[in-house]
Design a protein around this motif. Structure first.
Motif, short mmCIF file in Angstrom:
data_model
loop_
_atom_site.label_atom_id
_atom_site.label_comp_id
_atom_site.label_asym_id
_atom_site.label_seq_id
_atom_site.Cartn_x
_atom_site.Cartn_y
_atom_site.Cartn_z
N SER A 26 0.72 -1.25 -0.04
CA SER A 26 -0.01 -0.07 0.01
C SER A 26 0.85 1.32 0.09
CB SER A 26 -0.74 -0.19 1.23
OG SER A 26 -0.14 -0.03 2.21
N SER A 27 2.10 1.24 0.51
CA SER A 27 2.79 2.26 0.57
C SER A 27 3.84 2.76 -0.62
CB SER A 27 3.86 2.49 1.70
OG SER A 27 4.72 1.26 1.62
N ASN A 28 3.39 1.77 -1.77
CA ASN A 28 4.33 2.02 -2.93
C ASN A 28 3.31 1.74 -4.01
OD1 ASN A 28 4.77 -1.01 -3.22
ND2 ASN A 28 6.22 -0.60 -1.78
N ILE A 29 3.13 0.77 -4.55
CA ILE A 29 2.51 0.63 -5.85
C ILE A 29 0.84 0.89 -5.40
CG2 ILE A 29 1.46 -1.00 -7.31
CD1 ILE A 29 3.94 -2.58 -7.58
N GLY A 30 0.47 0.68 -4.23
CA GLY A 30 -0.95 0.96 -3.90
C GLY A 30 -1.29 2.52 -3.84
N SER A 31 -0.21 3.18 -3.87
CA SER A 31 -0.26 4.62 -3.57
C SER A 31 0.17 5.54 -4.64
CB SER A 31 -0.19 5.12 -2.47
OG SER A 31 0.85 4.81 -1.77
N ASN A 32 0.99 4.67 -5.30
CA ASN A 32 1.69 5.59 -6.57
C ASN A 32 1.77 4.85 -7.70
OD1 ASN A 32 3.06 7.88 -4.58
ND2 ASN A 32 3.63 6.11 -3.82
N PHE A 63 4.51 -3.07 -26.13
CA PHE A 63 4.74 -2.75 -24.71
C PHE A 63 3.81 -2.34 -24.01
CE2 PHE A 63 9.10 -4.35 -24.55
CZ PHE A 63 9.54 -4.28 -25.78
N SER A 64 3.07 -2.95 -23.15
CA SER A 64 1.97 -2.07 -22.42
C SER A 64 2.21 -2.37 -20.82
CB SER A 64 0.69 -2.58 -23.07
OG SER A 64 0.51 -4.17 -22.77
N GLY A 65 1.23 -1.46 -20.12
CA GLY A 65 1.67 -1.62 -18.78
C GLY A 65 0.27 -1.67 -17.97
N SER A 66 0.04 -2.20 -16.86
CA SER A 66 -1.30 -2.09 -16.32
C SER A 66 -0.97 -2.10 -14.60
CB SER A 66 -2.36 -3.15 -16.63
OG SER A 66 -1.93 -4.19 -16.39
N LYS A 67 -1.90 -1.61 -13.79
CA LYS A 67 -1.89 -1.73 -12.60
C LYS A 67 -3.19 -1.89 -11.80
CE LYS A 67 -1.67 1.61 -8.87
NZ LYS A 67 -1.26 2.99 -8.31
N SER A 68 -3.15 -2.80 -10.78
CA SER A 68 -4.42 -3.18 -10.21
C SER A 68 -3.91 -3.08 -8.45
CB SER A 68 -5.04 -4.28 -10.74
OG SER A 68 -6.30 -4.60 -9.76
N GLY A 69 -4.56 -2.37 -7.64
CA GLY A 69 -4.33 -2.44 -6.48
C GLY A 69 -2.93 -2.36 -6.06
N THR A 70 -2.27 -3.26 -5.59
CA THR A 70 -0.91 -3.34 -5.19
C THR A 70 0.02 -4.23 -6.00
OG1 THR A 70 -1.19 -4.89 -3.56
CG2 THR A 70 -1.24 -2.96 -2.57
N GLU A 84 14.93 -9.46 -25.56
CA GLU A 84 15.78 -10.27 -24.56
C GLU A 84 16.62 -9.13 -23.64
OE1 GLU A 84 16.73 -14.28 -25.34
OE2 GLU A 84 18.77 -13.62 -25.10
N ALA A 85 15.98 -9.21 -22.51
CA ALA A 85 16.72 -8.36 -21.75
C ALA A 85 16.19 -8.22 -20.16
CB ALA A 85 16.13 -6.53 -22.10
N HIS A 86 16.90 -7.56 -19.44
CA HIS A 86 16.07 -7.58 -17.95
C HIS A 86 15.11 -6.17 -17.84
CE1 HIS A 86 19.60 -10.06 -16.59
NE2 HIS A 86 19.16 -10.47 -15.81
N TYR A 87 14.20 -6.60 -17.10
CA TYR A 87 12.85 -5.62 -16.96
C TYR A 87 12.84 -5.42 -15.55
CZ TYR A 87 11.94 -6.31 -21.74
OH TYR A 87 12.25 -6.44 -23.22
N TYR A 88 12.73 -4.10 -14.96
CA TYR A 88 12.66 -3.80 -13.77
C TYR A 88 11.45 -2.79 -13.50
CZ TYR A 88 17.41 -5.29 -13.45
OH TYR A 88 18.71 -5.91 -13.31
N CYS A 89 10.58 -3.05 -12.49
CA CYS A 89 9.59 -2.03 -12.20
C CYS A 89 10.06 -1.12 -10.92
CB CYS A 89 8.15 -2.91 -11.64
SG CYS A 89 8.37 -4.11 -10.27
N ALA A 90 9.50 0.01 -10.90
CA ALA A 90 9.97 0.73 -9.88
C ALA A 90 8.73 1.72 -9.37
CB ALA A 90 10.87 1.73 -10.38
N ALA A 91 8.77 2.28 -8.29
CA ALA A 91 7.47 3.03 -7.53
C ALA A 91 8.17 3.77 -6.55
CB ALA A 91 6.45 2.17 -7.30
N TRP A 92 7.58 5.02 -6.12
CA TRP A 92 7.98 5.76 -5.16
C TRP A 92 7.31 5.30 -3.97
CZ3 TRP A 92 11.02 9.64 -3.73
CH2 TRP A 92 10.82 10.21 -2.28
N ASP A 93 7.91 5.16 -2.61
CA ASP A 93 7.33 4.45 -1.61
C ASP A 93 7.05 5.65 -0.58
OD1 ASP A 93 7.68 3.33 1.24
OD2 ASP A 93 7.58 1.29 -0.28
N ASP A 94 5.86 5.76 0.00
CA ASP A 94 5.68 6.82 0.84
C ASP A 94 6.05 6.65 2.29
OD1 ASP A 94 2.34 7.32 -0.42
OD2 ASP A 94 4.18 8.22 -1.12
N SER A 95 6.46 5.34 2.66
CA SER A 95 6.87 4.95 4.06
C SER A 95 8.52 5.12 4.01
CB SER A 95 6.67 3.75 4.25
OG SER A 95 5.13 3.51 4.49
#
Lengths: 110, 121
Positions: A26-32, A63-70, A84-95
């Motif tokens: 909830s502190s990262n993906i859930g709110s950002n 390439f497409s992205g989606s988000k649901s909840g956390t 062929e590569a490495h893929y990383y997700c990132a988000a701001w964490d409020d905590s």
């Protein structure tokens, strides 16, 4: 141990559709919003998807992205060998008051 | 064209210091937040530090807090990372990255090519 959880590996054959998941809290993906980066072998990361589902100029619409909840997902359709590569997700964490990354997913095109 | 060029990496003994620099060009440096992100060889990405457009907001990862200091110089269009009390676990490629706006919670849209820091005796 990364704050965001990604599968360490994924694979597919040319032309297939693959998805990579990213799970947080909830502190990262859930709110950002979530961003995705592609890192080709031996190169710096490159922005692939921003604000959950937006593509920067020059990124193919395969390439497409989606988000649901956390959780968030990156989908790649019409898989190509150059994906062929490495893929990383990132988000701001409020905590933590900082940026957090997933551990990365190595995509192999069979 | 946005360009970010890091320098200052190298081999350093544990406990010593090193200063990284990032020369920015192709955009109005004063308008954007800037960041340092590192990647240990063969490992994933780790956010190290961020600084807002006016240096009014600065943040650090817990792993480097109290040892690393980020700063920026608008006259030189440059970002810096002063690294003190270096440890073996600080060994990594250090990337400079640009935010999309001035705040430190703005995501990174451009990255430099990185500079390697190796901490070893």
């Amino acid at each position: 141990q990364s704050v965001l959880t990604q599968p360490p590996s994924a694979s597919g054959t040319p032309g297939q559709r693959v998805t990579i998941s990213c799970s947080g809290s909830s502190s990262n993906i859930g709110s950002n919003t979530v961003n995705w980066y592609q890192q080709l072998p031996g190169t710096a990361p490159k922005l692939l998807i921003y604000s959950n589902n937006q593509r920067p100029s020059g990124v193919p619409d395969r390439f497409s992205g989606s988000k649901s909840g956390t959780s968030a997902s990156l989908a790649i359709s019409g898989l190509q060998s150059e994906d062929e590569a490495h893929y990383y997700c990132a988000a701001w964490d409020d905590s933590l008051n900082g940026w957090v990354f997933g551990g990365g997913t190595k995509l192999t095109v069979l | 064209e946005v360009q970010l060029v890091e320098s200052g990496g190298g081999l350093v003994q544990p406990g010593r210091s090193l200063r990284l620099s990032c020369a920015a060009s192709g955009f109005t440096f004063d308008d954007y937040a800037m960041y340092w992100v590192r990647q240990a060889p063969g490992k994933g990405l780790e956010w190290v530090s961020g600084i807002s457009w006016n240096s009014g907001s600065i943040g650090y990862a817990d792993s480097v807090k109290g040892r690393f200091t980020i700063s920026r110089d608008s006259a030189k269009n440059s970002l810096y990372l002063q690294m003190n009390s270096l440890r073996a676990e600080d060994t990594a490629f250090y990337y400079c990255a640009k935010g999309i706006v001035g705040a430190t919670n703005s995501f990174f849209d451009y990255w430099g090519q990185g500079t390697l820091v190796t901490v070893s005796s």
